[in-house]
Structure formats: structure tokens, C-alpha cells
Design a protein around this motif. Structure first.
Motif, PDB file in Angstrom:
ATOM      1  N   LEU A 116      37.518  69.937 -16.101  1.00 42.91           N
ATOM      2  CA  LEU A 116      37.763  71.289 -15.617  1.00 42.91           C
ATOM      3  C   LEU A 116      36.453  72.071 -15.536  1.00 42.91           C
ATOM      4  CD1 LEU A 116      40.973  72.004 -17.724  1.00 42.91           C
ATOM      5  CD2 LEU A 116      40.825  71.164 -15.366  1.00 42.91           C
ATOM      6  N   PRO A 117      36.172  72.708 -14.409  1.00 45.16           N
ATOM      7  CA  PRO A 117      34.883  73.418 -14.250  1.00 45.16           C
ATOM      8  C   PRO A 117      34.655  74.505 -15.290  1.00 45.16           C
ATOM      9  CG  PRO A 117      35.998  73.168 -12.131  1.00 45.16           C
ATOM     10  CD  PRO A 117      36.976  72.748 -13.174  1.00 45.16           C
ATOM     11  N   TRP A 118      35.729  75.146 -15.763  1.00 47.12           N
ATOM     12  CA  TRP A 118      35.569  76.242 -16.719  1.00 47.12           C
ATOM     13  C   TRP A 118      35.441  75.761 -18.162  1.00 47.12           C
ATOM     14  CZ3 TRP A 118      39.253  75.808 -20.372  1.00 47.12           C
ATOM     15  CH2 TRP A 118      40.478  75.229 -20.022  1.00 47.12           C
ATOM     16  N   PRO A 170      34.134  74.713 -21.605  1.00 48.86           N
ATOM     17  CA  PRO A 170      32.831  75.052 -22.206  1.00 48.86           C
ATOM     18  C   PRO A 170      31.888  73.855 -22.282  1.00 48.86           C
ATOM     19  CG  PRO A 170      34.625  76.017 -23.478  1.00 48.86           C
ATOM     20  CD  PRO A 170      35.266  75.107 -22.467  1.00 48.86           C
ATOM     21  N   TYR A 191      28.032  66.694 -13.728  1.00 46.31           N
ATOM     22  CA  TYR A 191      27.674  67.617 -14.819  1.00 46.31           C
ATOM     23  C   TYR A 191      26.578  66.947 -15.648  1.00 46.31           C
ATOM     24  CZ  TYR A 191      32.228  69.589 -13.571  1.00 46.31           C
ATOM     25  OH  TYR A 191      33.305  70.118 -12.894  1.00 46.31           O
TER      26      TYR A 191
END
Length: 264
Positions: free
Chosen positions: A13-15, A17, A92
Motif C-alpha cells: 500500500l502506498p500510504w 509507513p 520502493y
């Protein structure tokens, strides 16, 4: 287990942490390296590199580089692969973990600091592509697109998952592995206070690891599904494909798919 469920993993998930994601990736790297999870695929990868004439691996979705170090060092023991190098990439990037691997293994390991989309690898990143412990993150359309991109760029590719997709492995993810995570976290390098805090004080890293580990097994493609994806991605049959499982001497399995260009 043939069931495959397209659930979600928090690390996707991009959000989510970055500090929690990094802690989870560091744990995965430590475990894979310590258990030498991917040693059984070394002969398969050696054969593929020999057939394609490659001396460079491009690792997609590398995370913290868990599958890389042991495999590359084992391959470099073969005379014809003494100059083998691997470039770590990820959507990422994890430069802190990668720098540690690079410093410890220069010049065998380097990395691409910019994000790399495994579905559209920049043409400048040439070499035999590998993806360890991450192919299950991609739903069928994206997984097929990744393989199709390798075919389009005439780059061999190896997909490796460090599990055999069994209910026993889900049981381990809920029992033995969380205990192991609590025991080994202080020894993971590079050292991080945030990793300790989010493991022992606010135990988000272990909790999310349990969920993502369980979902990873449920999302894995068994060999038959891997071959079906490969054949859809390569309708012109430009590549030779093989899929299956190899087993450690002490029990665990590795599921794999390898594709390489057919000889001219």
C-alpha cells in the motif's frame, strides 16, 4: 494447495509507513539469508545464465535484498561466473539495506537508487532478470505484463518463491516465525532504534508480518499457474519456459519459473 486468493498485503500500500515496511523487509532479508532459502535454485540459475551468456542479474522487487547475497556468492564460485554481478531494484528502494550488501560484497552487488517498475524495466538495465519472494504481489494481469516485458526486451527471467504453498507454512507464519522474529530482531543489521521500538514497544512490525506472511502464501502461484501466465505472456513462443519446485535437504521447498530466449 492450489487455491490462490488475491488479498492485500500492507507493504504493497502506498500510504503504508516506510519505517514499518523497512523493518519487515529487514526481517525477511535476515531470515532468508540465515536459512539459505534459495540455495536449491543455484544450479537452475547457473544453467539459465550459461544458456543466455549473461554475467549480470537484474533483481526486480528486491525489497531488502534477502534472496540475493547467498545466491550470487554461490554462483560466483563457478569459474564461468566469477565476474557475475547483480543490480538490486525496487519500486520502493531500500538504499540503507542495499548499501550494507554492496559494501560487504563489492563489486558483486550494486543497486539502482531510483524506483524501477518491474512491469516496464528501463532498457538500460540489461541482464538476466530475477525476482525473489515478490512475484505473488502481482495480480495475474500484472504478473503476465512483467513476463511479457522480459520477452519483449529479450531478457531471460527467473521467478522464485521461497515456499511450497502448504497449509503447514501458514501455521508456521502464525506460530514459530513470530517467536523467531522477537528473538532475532536485536541482531539484524543495520541497527535501527525504530525497528526495536516497533517490534517490542508498539509491535506493529510483527503483527503486519504475520498478516503479510499469511497472505503471501495464499497469493502464491503454483507451477501450473506460473506456466499458464508465461504462455499467455509469450504467445509467439519466443522463450523456453520451465516451472516446478525444488526442495532443501532439510525440507522446505522453492517454487520457480524460468524463461529464456530460444536459441536463434
Amino acid at each position: 494447495m492450489r487455491l490462490r486468493l488475491q488479498l492485500f498485503e500492507f507493504e504493497d500500500l502506498p500510504w503504508f509507513p516506510a519505517v514499518i515496511r523497512a523493518g519487515m523487509m529487514d526481517y525477511l532479508r535476515f531470515m532468508i539469508s540465515s536459512l539459505r532459502t534459495y540455495q536449491p535454485i543455484v544450479p537452475l540459475l547457473r544453467e539459465a545464465l550459461h544458456a543466455t551468456g549473461q554475467q549480470r542479474l537484474v533483481e526486480l522487487g528486491a525489497g531488502a535484498g534477502g534472496g540475493t547475497e547467498g545466491v550470487v556468492l554461490a554462483l560466483r564460485r563457478y569459474p564461468e561466473l566469477r565476474k557475475l554481478r547483480v543490480t538490486l531494484t525496487d519500486l520502493y528502494p531500500q538504499p540503507a539495506a542495499w548499501q550494507l550488501l554492496q559494501q560487504r560484497n563489492a563489486p558483486a552487488i550494486d543497486f539502482e537508487p531510483a524506483p524501477v517498475n518491474a512491469l516496464a524495466v528501463p532498457p538500460a538495465l540489461t541482464g538476466f532478470r530475477t525476482i525473489f519472494s515478490a512475484f505473488h504481489h502481482f495480480p495475474p494481469a500484472a504478473a503476465e505484463a512483467m513476463l511479457a516485458d522480459a520477452v519483449r526486451q529479450n531478457a531471460g527471467i527467473g521467478v522464485f518463491e521461497g515456499a511450497g504453498k502448504h497449509w503447514l507454512e501458514i501455521l508456521l507464519a502464525w506460530t514459530v516465525l513470530p517467536v523467531a522474529q522477537l528473538l532475532i530482531t536485536p541482531f539484524i543489521r543495520p541497527f535501527s532504534f525504530s525497528r526495536l521500538f516497533f517490534t517490542y514497544v508498539v509491535p506493529l512490525i510483527p503483527l503486519f508480518t504475520i498478516w503479510d506472511g499469511t497472505v503471501s502464501i495464499l497469493r502464491m502461484y503454483p507451477p501450473g499457474q506460473l506456466l499458464a501466465l508465461a504462455h499467455r505472456a509469450d504467445p509467439g513462443q519466443r522463450f523456453e519456459w520451465q516451472a516446478g519446485k525444488v526442495r532443501h535437504r532439510w525440507g522446505p521447498e522453492v517454487t520457480y519459473l524460468i524463461g529464456r530466449p530460444r536459441p536463434a
